[in-house]
Motif scaffolding. Structure first.
Motif, PDB file in Angstrom:
ATOM      1  N   LEU A  92     -11.565 -10.883   2.920  1.00 51.79           N
ATOM      2  CA  LEU A  92     -11.024 -10.695   1.571  1.00 51.79           C
ATOM      3  C   LEU A  92     -12.063 -10.030   0.662  1.00 51.79           C
ATOM      4  CD1 LEU A  92      -8.791 -11.193  -0.509  1.00 51.79           C
ATOM      5  CD2 LEU A  92      -9.616 -13.546  -0.751  1.00 51.79           C
ATOM      6  N   LEU A  93     -13.295 -10.468   0.778  1.00 52.11           N
ATOM      7  CA  LEU A  93     -14.365  -9.863  -0.027  1.00 52.11           C
ATOM      8  C   LEU A  93     -14.506  -8.382   0.279  1.00 52.11           C
ATOM      9  CD1 LEU A  93     -17.129 -12.635   0.224  1.00 52.11           C
ATOM     10  CD2 LEU A  93     -15.498 -12.259  -1.637  1.00 52.11           C
ATOM     11  N   LYS A  94     -14.429  -8.055   1.563  1.00 47.85           N
ATOM     12  CA  LYS A  94     -14.569  -6.642   1.939  1.00 47.85           C
ATOM     13  C   LYS A  94     -13.402  -5.817   1.394  1.00 47.85           C
ATOM     14  CE  LYS A  94     -16.688  -7.789   6.406  1.00 47.85           C
ATOM     15  NZ  LYS A  94     -16.342  -7.758   7.827  1.00 47.85           N
ATOM     16  N   GLU A  95     -12.208  -6.393   1.444  1.00 48.78           N
ATOM     17  CA  GLU A  95     -11.036  -5.661   0.951  1.00 48.78           C
ATOM     18  C   GLU A  95     -11.144  -5.353  -0.547  1.00 48.78           C
ATOM     19  OE1 GLU A  95      -8.083  -4.391   2.245  1.00 48.78           O
ATOM     20  OE2 GLU A  95      -9.016  -4.692   4.206  1.00 48.78           O
ATOM     21  N   VAL A  96     -11.491  -6.375  -1.336  1.00 44.44           N
ATOM     22  CA  VAL A  96     -11.607  -6.101  -2.777  1.00 44.44           C
ATOM     23  C   VAL A  96     -12.829  -5.235  -3.062  1.00 44.44           C
ATOM     24  CG1 VAL A  96     -10.368  -8.200  -3.452  1.00 44.44           C
ATOM     25  CG2 VAL A  96     -12.868  -8.237  -3.331  1.00 44.44           C
ATOM     26  N   GLY A  97     -13.806  -5.312  -2.173  1.00 36.90           N
ATOM     27  CA  GLY A  97     -14.980  -4.446  -2.314  1.00 36.90           C
ATOM     28  C   GLY A  97     -14.632  -2.980  -2.094  1.00 36.90           C
ATOM     29  N   ALA A  98     -13.545  -2.745  -1.394  1.00 34.66           N
ATOM     30  CA  ALA A  98     -13.140  -1.349  -1.117  1.00 34.66           C
ATOM     31  C   ALA A  98     -12.279  -0.761  -2.241  1.00 34.66           C
ATOM     32  CB  ALA A  98     -12.387  -1.304   0.217  1.00 34.66           C
ATOM     33  N   THR A  99     -11.921  -1.585  -3.234  1.00 36.32           N
ATOM     34  CA  THR A  99     -11.222  -1.057  -4.417  1.00 36.32           C
ATOM     35  C   THR A  99     -12.260  -0.802  -5.508  1.00 36.32           C
ATOM     36  OG1 THR A  99     -10.884  -3.154  -5.592  1.00 36.32           O
ATOM     37  CG2 THR A  99      -9.331  -2.655  -3.823  1.00 36.32           C
ATOM     38  N   ASP A 100     -11.811  -0.310  -6.656  1.00 37.39           N
ATOM     39  CA  ASP A 100     -12.753  -0.249  -7.788  1.00 37.39           C
ATOM     40  C   ASP A 100     -12.283  -1.150  -8.929  1.00 37.39           C
ATOM     41  OD1 ASP A 100     -10.614   1.199  -8.594  1.00 37.39           O
ATOM     42  OD2 ASP A 100     -11.722   3.033  -9.046  1.00 37.39           O
ATOM     43  N   LEU A 149     -26.907 -21.025  -4.314  1.00 43.30           N
ATOM     44  CA  LEU A 149     -26.938 -19.778  -5.098  1.00 43.30           C
ATOM     45  C   LEU A 149     -27.251 -18.594  -4.196  1.00 43.30           C
ATOM     46  CD1 LEU A 149     -28.592 -21.068  -8.370  1.00 43.30           C
ATOM     47  CD2 LEU A 149     -26.189 -20.536  -7.939  1.00 43.30           C
ATOM     48  N   SER A 150     -28.035 -18.831  -3.174  1.00 45.63           N
ATOM     49  CA  SER A 150     -28.346 -17.752  -2.243  1.00 45.63           C
ATOM     50  C   SER A 150     -27.081 -17.312  -1.493  1.00 45.63           C
ATOM     51  CB  SER A 150     -29.433 -18.226  -1.279  1.00 45.63           C
ATOM     52  OG  SER A 150     -29.530 -17.379  -0.181  1.00 45.63           O
ATOM     53  N   GLU A 151     -26.288 -18.259  -1.046  1.00 41.81           N
ATOM     54  CA  GLU A 151     -25.029 -17.905  -0.382  1.00 41.81           C
ATOM     55  C   GLU A 151     -24.079 -17.194  -1.344  1.00 41.81           C
ATOM     56  OE1 GLU A 151     -24.897 -21.660   2.811  1.00 41.81           O
ATOM     57  OE2 GLU A 151     -23.904 -21.816   0.852  1.00 41.81           O
ATOM     58  N   PHE A 152     -24.089 -17.622  -2.591  1.00 42.40           N
ATOM     59  CA  PHE A 152     -23.227 -17.011  -3.608  1.00 42.40           C
ATOM     60  C   PHE A 152     -23.605 -15.534  -3.788  1.00 42.40           C
ATOM     61  CE2 PHE A 152     -21.831 -17.666  -8.363  1.00 42.40           C
ATOM     62  CZ  PHE A 152     -20.662 -16.960  -8.124  1.00 42.40           C
ATOM     63  N   MET A 153     -24.893 -15.277  -3.887  1.00 42.84           N
ATOM     64  CA  MET A 153     -25.335 -13.898  -4.075  1.00 42.84           C
ATOM     65  C   MET A 153     -25.036 -13.058  -2.846  1.00 42.84           C
ATOM     66  SD  MET A 153     -28.777 -14.314  -6.430  1.00 42.84           S
ATOM     67  CE  MET A 153     -29.470 -15.808  -5.745  1.00 42.84           C
ATOM     68  N   ASN A 154     -25.141 -13.656  -1.671  1.00 50.95           N
ATOM     69  CA  ASN A 154     -24.794 -12.909  -0.466  1.00 50.95           C
ATOM     70  C   ASN A 154     -23.292 -12.626  -0.383  1.00 50.95           C
ATOM     71  OD1 ASN A 154     -26.964 -12.183   1.591  1.00 50.95           O
ATOM     72  ND2 ASN A 154     -27.623 -14.199   0.901  1.00 50.95           N
ATOM     73  N   ALA A 155     -22.481 -13.559  -0.889  1.00 48.70           N
ATOM     74  CA  ALA A 155     -21.041 -13.310  -0.919  1.00 48.70           C
ATOM     75  C   ALA A 155     -20.748 -12.135  -1.860  1.00 48.70           C
ATOM     76  CB  ALA A 155     -20.298 -14.565  -1.368  1.00 48.70           C
ATOM     77  N   ALA A 156     -21.428 -12.121  -3.009  1.00 54.60           N
ATOM     78  CA  ALA A 156     -21.270 -10.998  -3.936  1.00 54.60           C
ATOM     79  C   ALA A 156     -21.676  -9.690  -3.266  1.00 54.60           C
ATOM     80  CB  ALA A 156     -22.106 -11.244  -5.195  1.00 54.60           C
ATOM     81  N   GLU A 157     -22.707  -9.776  -2.440  1.00 51.83           N
ATOM     82  CA  GLU A 157     -23.188  -8.583  -1.744  1.00 51.83           C
ATOM     83  C   GLU A 157     -22.108  -8.016  -0.817  1.00 51.83           C
ATOM     84  OE1 GLU A 157     -26.020  -7.271  -2.513  1.00 51.83           O
ATOM     85  OE2 GLU A 157     -26.397  -5.811  -0.925  1.00 51.83           O
ATOM     86  N   TYR A 158     -21.278  -8.877  -0.223  1.00 51.87           N
ATOM     87  CA  TYR A 158     -20.173  -8.397   0.605  1.00 51.87           C
ATOM     88  C   TYR A 158     -19.269  -7.455  -0.202  1.00 51.87           C
ATOM     89  CZ  TYR A 158     -20.483 -10.962   5.060  1.00 51.87           C
ATOM     90  OH  TYR A 158     -20.851 -11.399   6.308  1.00 51.87           O
ATOM     91  N   VAL A 159     -19.000  -7.836  -1.453  1.00 49.87           N
ATOM     92  CA  VAL A 159     -18.160  -6.980  -2.302  1.00 49.87           C
ATOM     93  C   VAL A 159     -18.887  -5.685  -2.632  1.00 49.87           C
ATOM     94  CG1 VAL A 159     -16.978  -6.800  -4.530  1.00 49.87           C
ATOM     95  CG2 VAL A 159     -17.007  -8.990  -3.301  1.00 49.87           C
ATOM     96  N   MET A 160     -20.111  -5.830  -3.112  1.00 48.84           N
ATOM     97  CA  MET A 160     -20.825  -4.660  -3.612  1.00 48.84           C
ATOM     98  C   MET A 160     -21.196  -3.686  -2.498  1.00 48.84           C
ATOM     99  SD  MET A 160     -23.711  -4.588  -6.553  1.00 48.84           S
ATOM    100  CE  MET A 160     -22.507  -4.932  -7.851  1.00 48.84           C
ATOM    101  N   SER A 161     -21.454  -4.229  -1.318  1.00 43.95           N
ATOM    102  CA  SER A 161     -21.840  -3.349  -0.215  1.00 43.95           C
ATOM    103  C   SER A 161     -20.686  -2.438   0.208  1.00 43.95           C
ATOM    104  CB  SER A 161     -22.334  -4.178   0.980  1.00 43.95           C
ATOM    105  OG  SER A 161     -21.274  -4.938   1.520  1.00 43.95           O
TER     106      SER A 161
END
Lengths: 297, 297, 297, 297
Positions: free
Chosen positions: A148-156, A169-181
């Motif tokens: 799901l993170l990757k899918e929304v990461g592929a939109t703008d 917090l480290s896992e949270f930031m890595n989850a955010a990274e899934y979107v941003m990457s």
């Protein structure tokens, strides 16, 4: 023990590389020192002003949503939330109106010129969300739903990512990274309480998460005072703390008649209670929303 | 199932009595609607103004304590803390100066006209504490050291009781009841962070505890930002949140030279950092301490 | 970044020293590779055989204790526990019979030739405990009551130290070190459940603690199945797990009539239930207590 | 207070209905007193015998999987696990071979006549999983990925559902209900450790969950000793406890050469270590797998 010292040096080097990698995260402030500002239909979240995001737990009807939307708009609030797909612990609880709920939100957004925010729970929902919403929310239960993170990461489309129930917090930031990457930089983080042994509140609001995330990342950081406390009587105090500590926005739930709400009736404010909520935050100069004294009615 | 319903009614009655008992606690606001104000050498804690309590983690020498005390006094802070009996995880860590430490604190209190606060850890210390201190602190590890609670409850010395590392708020209030049931009403509660899975901070500041304790009890409620965060960079943000949410006082640690401190060097401020801390809290009108603009230097 | 590498090397050296220190703990197996065996009135705890420790939560009367003691003795159990000083969350709950309770235990121990175990809660109790008890128990709430640890460390009486409610294993071992560093090597450790978010059980039995403590220290390791689960229906399953994983002894609570017990009635077995408990553990060859088939009646 | 009593009666009635609803869950033993036995390619999980499930953390190559599969088969183990879709905290960690991994597993299953088990992470994977796998695993991160639960609930493929990292047992059972309410009764539950403050282990194995789930539901209950402990040295002790307390199967990870594993190298056994693992469990009569003494080589 010389051997042991060398092992330690080796481990230190490894950790050093680990830190460098952490630095290299796209969400990291070390990579991008300036604040990211997310433009949500003209609201520039992360620009230094503070905002409220409010609305009913679940979208139940057009009338319900419009009533809340109008009340919010009249008080200078431009960000409307509402649940259409409701992830519920039991399969027999109300599961939300689904795409019909998204359509009601879109209509409300158009009618009252507000940005609308709603959660989706599976990759198959992204297309509809992209069409009807201004912000896609990823809820706590799905913080590590990586597809799901990757899918929304592929939109703008702007994305509001909530911290998992027991995510570090480290896992949270890595989850955010899934979107941003995947290319989407319109990303906001939201602290929403963590699970602890304490039962006086639904969860424990980890207030320190706000400054840590502001420091470690360049993203806007929000606080959800409804799910973190689970108690109507704590919404105002928790909002005060979140704004004072520097949250870019505070989320809370407002329902025309919480007693008959289809979900979470114990933690939603009615419109009069929301009036008191926003008026108090403004009167005590805790909500720095740039709304002029005269324009506040 | 009629039988079952009767069982339920019986259980409900039991719960009802449980609630009544809770109401009947001496610390409960239901028993005593007005705020308790604790007079600490002329500082009326709980009177609606907000205060800072500061000082070194450990009392190390007269010079060290006097340096900090003078700096605090010059900034309008009248409440000095310092550890004389240090409960340390390892028996081989610095255990504090003991009664010599108490004497240094008393001397500092007299010299600079400040109230002095220190922790004791066993009933045998109560007599000395009563002689040398203005406030006896009971630390997190001893929140359920009931013999100690009873002993300090038998004095009329102000007591600052810290929440245990994994105590529920209900257990915390019951611990306070141990003190008050012995007659001592000069009691203050202090949230100091709880143990959770998160490791980004030393503990998790349970900020909601402050309004809950204010609501449930009539006692002054403090927040210790040093032990809850364990990070110097979070002291100021955590203090902002604690003051905004209504804490009667905020505790933090100040040391002339944290790098050489005998304990907890990573979480103490030096005097310049404390200047910035207090000046920011006052400039942002978060510390409502009644100190006049002009008198603040 | 060369500078950074040196910093890392420095940190590694520090950690190295930390590890060496840990190794140097008197409780550490690195310091003392052989198992410590504690002689409790002829029972050699830690000798490879497994034992049960049982008895009522609270000592309530001579008759109550004798009834349980006789039943245990008849089933080949020689270790009797009972609470005389009861640390209770509320000051209004039954606080135990105090020294009278210790005397009843001593009498029972003499009459039935059993070793008796009871908790004390403050340094002032040590003298009486030394006189009346065969094993002094330090409970979870007092695991970091360092003055108490030092006092019992100064005797040569066997000590049963329970893990604190939210103590890490490292803190637990350091607490044990407080006892041993004063000279008392007759020390046993007891896992008794830790506080987590789960509410289906009173606490969460951290079963992995048993092999870790056996590995890291040379001390006997026990498991208290009563306080870890808080549920009568889980005592037998938890005991099976604890024995299979290698606990030297298992503690549980037995009361002639749990329904009228003055404390913790929901988690004590009656004598018939205890019969089933011990018979099942022996029949399944999980309790390796060396009691001959024929001698088991 | 008569009014209050009526309120309480009303609340009791509500709770009563809540209990009835809980009873009415399809997963509840109250609804279905007999044990559910899940037929996995001829292995009848839940039939009273105990089994091991083993295999590499990640499927890395055909050779790697075949090596492990052959070793397991030779030791009488018929259930092979391996990760094809790896949910990893960081987007930059190895994410698994995907459908190629599933194909390798299928081939191994055919070659060695073993049942193969693998995790999927999103509804889009269900079709491929249904084709290539004998058991679909839903991992801890996806325990509340309700769309995924509904999708696998709509197949009749056996499902192995793991407990979420910080899920209560009640939430776990409700997640299982999502699967079963769609018609799939081939469901197994797996305790895999919960997140607590303790850092000596990766998670805390909640061993009591096994008997509670066996009691509350009619489903087979497994224990994953690898993810709960995260330490190779604890796999054997944890497996002993899990088998003694009544787990229907124990999962663990085996890799031909853990040191070069692409994921979780610290917690996998090599084949020699697995030999010792299974031989010890059988020699101590803890693994009740019905394999004849003579057939064990």
């Amino acid at each position: 023990t010389l051997q042991h010292l060398f092992k330690q040096i080796f481990k230190a080097s490894l950790e050093l590389m680990g830190e460098d990698e952490q630095k290299a995260l796209l969400v990291s402030r070390k990579k991008h020192p300036d604040n990211t500002v997310v433009d949500v239909k003209g609201e520039h979240i992360g620009d230094g002003q503070q905002r409220l995001i409010a609305g009913p737990c679940s979208v139940e009807s057009e009338e319900q949503v419009f009533t809340v939307a109008e009340a919010l708009k009249n008080r200078g609030v431009n960000l409307l939330r509402g649940g259409a797909y409701k992830p519920r612990s039991s399969p027999y609880d109300f599961q939300g109106l689904g795409v019909e709920g998204l359509k009601i939100l879109k209509k409300a957004g158009e009618r009252f010129d507000m940005a609308v925010i709603s959660e989706i729970v599976t990759p198959g929902d992204v297309e509809a969300a992209d069409e009807y919403l201004d912000v896609i929310q990823i809820g706590a239960r799905n913080m590590q739903n990586f597809e799901l993170l990757k899918e929304v990461g592929a939109t703008d489309k702007p994305v509001l990512l909530k911290r998992g129930l027991s995510a570090t917090l480290s896992e949270f930031m890595n989850a955010a990274e899934y979107v941003m990457s995947r290319g989407n930089t319109n990303l906001m983080l939201c602290e929403r309480g963590i699970r602890t042994y304490e039962t006086a509140t639904r969860n424990t609001l980890d207030i320190s998460a706000v400054p840590i995330l502001k420091q470690e990342t360049h993203l806007p950081v929000l606080a959800d005072v409804t799910h973190s406390t689970g108690r109507r009587d704590l919404l105002l105090p928790a909002a005060k703390a979140a704004l004072a500590i520097g949250a870019d926005a505070v989320m809370s739930e407002v329902h025309p008649d919480p007693a008959v709400a289809l979900s979470d009736s114990a933690q939603q404010m009615d419109i009069e209670q929301f009036d008191n909520f926003i008026n108090t935050l403004r009167a005590e100069n805790l909500l720095k929303d740039g709304v002029e004294e005269t324009a506040r009615i």
